[in-house]
Design an enzyme around this catalytic site. Structure first.
Site, short mmCIF file in Angstrom:
data_model
loop_
_atom_site.label_atom_id
_atom_site.label_comp_id
_atom_site.label_asym_id
_atom_site.label_seq_id
_atom_site.Cartn_x
_atom_site.Cartn_y
_atom_site.Cartn_z
N ASN A 22 0.79 -1.32 0.12
CA ASN A 22 -0.01 0.02 0.00
C ASN A 22 0.76 1.32 0.02
O ASN A 22 1.75 1.21 0.71
CB ASN A 22 -1.06 0.01 1.16
CG ASN A 22 -0.17 0.19 2.54
OD1 ASN A 22 0.14 1.50 3.03
ND2 ASN A 22 -0.11 -0.99 3.18
N ARG A 59 4.42 2.67 2.38
CA ARG A 59 5.59 2.93 1.58
C ARG A 59 6.13 4.29 1.59
O ARG A 59 7.11 4.45 1.96
CB ARG A 59 5.22 2.72 0.06
CG ARG A 59 5.05 1.33 -0.42
CD ARG A 59 5.02 1.30 -1.86
NE ARG A 59 5.17 -0.17 -2.55
CZ ARG A 59 4.43 -0.89 -3.07
NH1 ARG A 59 3.00 -0.83 -2.75
NH2 ARG A 59 4.90 -2.17 -3.35
N CYS A 112 -22.84 11.67 -10.04
CA CYS A 112 -23.92 11.34 -10.72
C CYS A 112 -23.63 10.20 -11.90
O CYS A 112 -24.92 9.61 -12.01
CB CYS A 112 -24.00 12.53 -11.89
SG CYS A 112 -22.48 12.91 -12.86
#
Length: 633
Positions: free
Chosen positions: A97, A101, A153
Site C-alpha cells: 500500500n 511505502r 452522478c
C-alpha cells in the site's frame, strides 16, 4: 525487511541463502488461506498466525545459525521511529500500500539508510533501486495519483459499466443498510409529489420494530431497483441520448424455491477458521464462476439481506464492506447485477464481482521470486558501496526483443519534491468555507501521508496530536478543527504560509494558501487542489486536458489510468502514449540484448505511476507487451 507476504517470503528465503545473518522483519498481517498458493513458507496449519513469526520459524529450519527478529506489528507504530531505522545497513520493502511505502521512505530519508522498493503485478514487476538521500530520487519524487474514483452522478444516475454498479452496491447500498446509522445519500430520496408528502421525511431503510424481514427486504428491493429508477426516468433530458433503464420490482421476479437445509442455514468456509452464513449455500449455488440469472440474483439479494438481519443483526450499524466477508460479497454481487440488468449492462459472476469490489489483481509466485532475487542483488551492491552499478530493474516481456529484465540507472532527486527537497506546496482552497478539519483529513493526512501532524501559522500552533498533550490543549485543538480557516485564532487566508510537520517521520513542509471561491463539485469534489511538487507537463502548460475513464481530468500528453491494487504486493503496469518521438528498443543493436547495462544507458525511459503502489515503465515505442500473455521464466 518490511512485509512478509508474497515478495517477503521469497525475499527472506533468498537473503538467508545468500549469506545474510542478521535480519529483522516487520509485518502486521496474519496468514490467510488465499496466501498459500504463493507464500510458500506458510501451510494450512499456520492460518491465523503472524506472517513475520511463521516466516522466521520456517527459514530457521534450513538456516538455523542466522538471526531473524520478527515483529508482528504495524511499521507505522511509534516504536519504529528514526532511531530504530538508523541501526540497519539497508531497508527492503515488500509492501502492498502507498501509505506504508511513503512512511518507510520518510523514515529512511531521516535516518540516512538506503531503501530498496519493489512491487509485482501478475507476470510484471519491478525493483525500484536505490533510494539514497541526495543521490537518487526518493519514493515520492514522482507524485502518486489518487485512487480511482467515479463522478457521483454516474454512480447514482447513469451507470454505463459494471464497475459503476459495484461501486453503487458497495459504497452506497451496503453502507446505507449495514454501516453507520443516519448516512445521507441519494438512495433514500422520496418523491416531492403531494400524494407522497407524508413520506418525505421517512427513512425507507429504517426497519421498524418487529417488521417482517421478508417484507422489509422486498420494500428495500422495490425502492432501490424500482422506485428510484422511476424517479430517474422522470428527468427526460437525461435519457435523450442514453439507453433508458427499466424499473424492476419484486413482484416481477419469479420466486425460487430454496433447497431443504434441515432447519439450519448452510455455511461455507471463508479463509480457514472464519465461517460466514451464505446465501449461495442456502440456495444450492456452488460455483462462484457461474453467471446467475436475474431471478437468481434477486433471490440471493433477498436471502443475503434476510441473513444479515437474522444471523448477524448485532453487527449491523458497524459493518463496512470486506472482500473476505462471503455474505457481503454475495449481497454486493447480487445488487450490482440487478442494477446492471436494469441499465442494460452485462452481468458478472461472483468471482468477477469479488475481484472488482475487492480491488484484486492476482499474484504470480514466479514473479515474486524474480523480484526478490533482484532486491538481494541491489542489497549486496549497497553493502559493497557499489554505487556506480545501482539499477532500477523492470520485469516485463518486451514484445519484439523477448527481454524479461530491463535495468536502468536510478534517476536523480526531483528538485521539486516536497519530501526530500523541501519544496513549498500550494493549496487552493476557500478559506471562508473550508474548516481546519478538511485541511487535516483531506490534505495533511490523505495526500501528504502524515500520521501525527502539527500545523503552525507563524508562531501560532493551530493543531497538534500526541499522547503528551494536556486536556485543555486537546480541547483547544479539537475546537479549532471545527472552525473555518479564516476564523482560526491565527486566521488562515489567501497568502498565508502554513508549516506542517510530522515529528515521527521527521518531515516538515510549507504550504502556500491560495484562496479560491468556487470549485467544480464533480471534478474537484474535495473543494481544494494541492500542487507544487511535480513539474508541469507540456500539455498542462498549453491548457490541454482530457478526461480519463473515471471522469478525472488529466493532461493530454499522459493518460495513466489508476487501476486496482491487489491484496498482496502488486501494482498494475499499463501502456501510456509518449509525448514525442523517441528511440525504440527494437532499434538497438542485437549485441545490447545480452548487455543489460548498455540497454539501460542507451534507452530512454519514461515512467508514470498508475496505482499508488509503484511506478509504471514505458518503453520508447509506448508499449509494454501484453500483461495477460504468459512469460516463460
Amino acid at each position: 525487511m518490511v512485509g512478509a507476504g508474497g515478495i517477503g517470503c521469497e525475499l527472506l528465503k533468498t537473503l538467508a541463502l545468500s549469506g545474510f545473518k542478521d535480519i529483522h522483519i516487520i509485518d502486521m498481517d496474519t496468514i490467510e488461506v488465499s496466501n498459500l498458493n504463493r507464500q510458500f513458507l506458510f501451510r494450512q496449519s499456520h492460518v491465523g498466525q503472524s506472517k513475520a513469526k511463521v516466516a522466521r520459524d520456517a527459514v530457521l529450519k534450513f538456516r538455523p545459525h542466522i538471526s531473524i527478529t520478527p515483529y508482528h506489528a504495524n511499521v507505522k507504530d511509534p516504536d519504529f521511529n528514526v532511531d530504530f531505522f538508523k541501526q540497519f545497513n539497508v531497508v527492503l520493502n515488500g509492501l502492498d500500500n502507498l501509505d506504508a511505502r511513503r512512511h518507510v521512505n520518510r523514515l529512511c530519508l531521516a535516518a540516512g539508510v538506503p531503501l530498496v522498493e519493489s512491487g509485482t503485478t501478475g507476470f510484471l514487476g519491478q525493483v525500484v533501486t536505490v533510494h539514497v538521500k541526495g543521490k537518487s530520487e526518493c519514493y515520492e519524487c514522482q507524485p502518486k495519483p489518487a485512487p480511482k474514483t467515479y463522478p457521483v452522478c454516474t454512480i447514482t444516475s447513469t451507470p454505463s459499466k459494471f464497475v459503476h454498479c459495484i461501486v453503487w452496491a458497495k459504497d452506497l447500498l451496503f453502507a446505507k443498510l449495514f454501516g453507520a446509522k443516519n448516512q445521507e445519500n441519494d438512495l433514500n430520496v422520496r418523491s416531492s409529489d403531494a400524494s407522497s408528502s407524508s413520506q418525505q421525511t421517512e427513512d425507507v431503510f429504517e426497519r421498524k420494530n418487529n417488521e417482517d424481514i421478508e417484507l422489509y427486504g422486498k420494500k428495500i428491493f422495490d425502492h432501490v431497483f424500482g422506485y428510484n429508477i422511476e424517479l430517474a426516468l422522470s428527468n427526460e433530458d437525461t435519457w435523450k441520448n442514453r439507453h433508458k433503464p427499466r424499473p424492476i420490482y419484486s413482484k416481477d421476479i419469479s420466486p425460487i424455491e430454496l433447497p431443504h437445509q434441515n432447519g439450519n442455514q448452510a455455511k461455507i468456509s471463508v479463509g480457514g477458521d472464519i465461517s460466514s452464513v451464505s446465501a449461495m449455500a442456502s440456495m444450492g449455488l456452488k460455483n462462484p464462476q457461474d453467471l446467475w440469472s436475474l431471478n437468481e440474483n434477486s433471490a440471493v439479494f433477498l436471502e443475503a439481506l434476510k441473513l444479515f438481519f437474522s444471523k448477524r443483526e448485532k453487527e449491523i450499524g458497524n459493518l463496512s464492506f470486506d472482500k473476505d466477508d462471503q455474505l457481503a460479497v454475495e449481497f454486493v454481487t447480487a445488487a450490482a447485477n440487478i442494477r446492471a440488468s436494469s441499465f442494460g449492462i452485462p452481468l458478472h459472476s461472483l468471482f468477477e464481482s469479488k475481484g472488482i469490489a475487492g480491488n484484486i489483481i492476482h499474484a504470480v509466485a514466479t514473479t515474486n521470486a524474480i523480484i526478490a532475487g533482484l532486491i538481494v542483488i541491489e542489497a549486496i551492491k549497497i553493502l559493497q558501496s557499489d554505487t556506480k552499478n545501482y539499477r532500477m530493474t523492470y520485469c516485463l516481456e518486451h514484445p519484439s526483443r523477448k527481454m524479461l529484465l530491463m535495468p536502468v540507472e536510478p534517476f536523480e532527486p526531483n528538485k521539486s519534491c516536497y519530501v526530500c527537497s523541501e519544496t513549498p506546496l500550494t493549496l487552493e482552497i476557500n478559506a471562508h468555507r473550508s474548516k481546519l478539519r478538511d485541511l487535516v483529513d483531506k490534505i495533511v493526512k490523505a495526500k501528504l501521508g502524515m500520521n501525527l501532524p502539527l500545523i503552525m501559522h507563524g508562531s501560532a500552533l493551530l493543531y497538534e496530536v500526541g499522547d503528551d498533550l494536556e486536556e485543555d490543549e486537546v480541547a483547544n485543538y479539537a475546537a479549532n478543527l471545527e472552525k473555518v480557516l479564516s476564523e482560526l485564532p491565527s486566521p488562515v487566508m489567501g497568502g498565508t504560509i502554513l508549516t506542517v510537520e510530522d515529528l515521527q517521520q521527521e518531515l516538515k513542509c510549507s504550504i502556500n494558501i491560495k484562496h479560491r471561491e468556487e470549485f467544480d463539485e464533480e471534478k474537484e469534489p474535495d473543494g481544494m487542489i494541492l500542487s507544487g511538487w511535480t513539474p508541469a507537463l507540456a500539455a498542462e502548460k498549453n491548457g490541454s486536458t482530457s478526461t480519463t475513464e473515471n471522469g478525472a481530468s488529466t493532461s493530454g500528453v499522459s493518460q495513466a489510468t489508476s487501476l486496482m491494487t491487489e491484496e498482496d504486493d502488486d501494482l498494475q503496469i499499463i501502456p501510456t502514449q509518449p509525448g514525442g518521438k523517441k528511440r525504440k528498443i527494437s532499434d538497438l543493436s542485437s549485441a545490447a540484448t545480452s548487455d543489460f547495462s548498455s540497454v539501460a544507458k542507451d534507452t530512454k525511459i519514461q515512467r508514470k505511476d498508475v496505482d499508488g503502489n509503484n511506478d509504471v515503465v514505458m518503453l520508447d515505442d509506448g508499449s509494454l507487451g501484453n500483461s495477460k500473455k504468459k512469460i516463460e521464466t
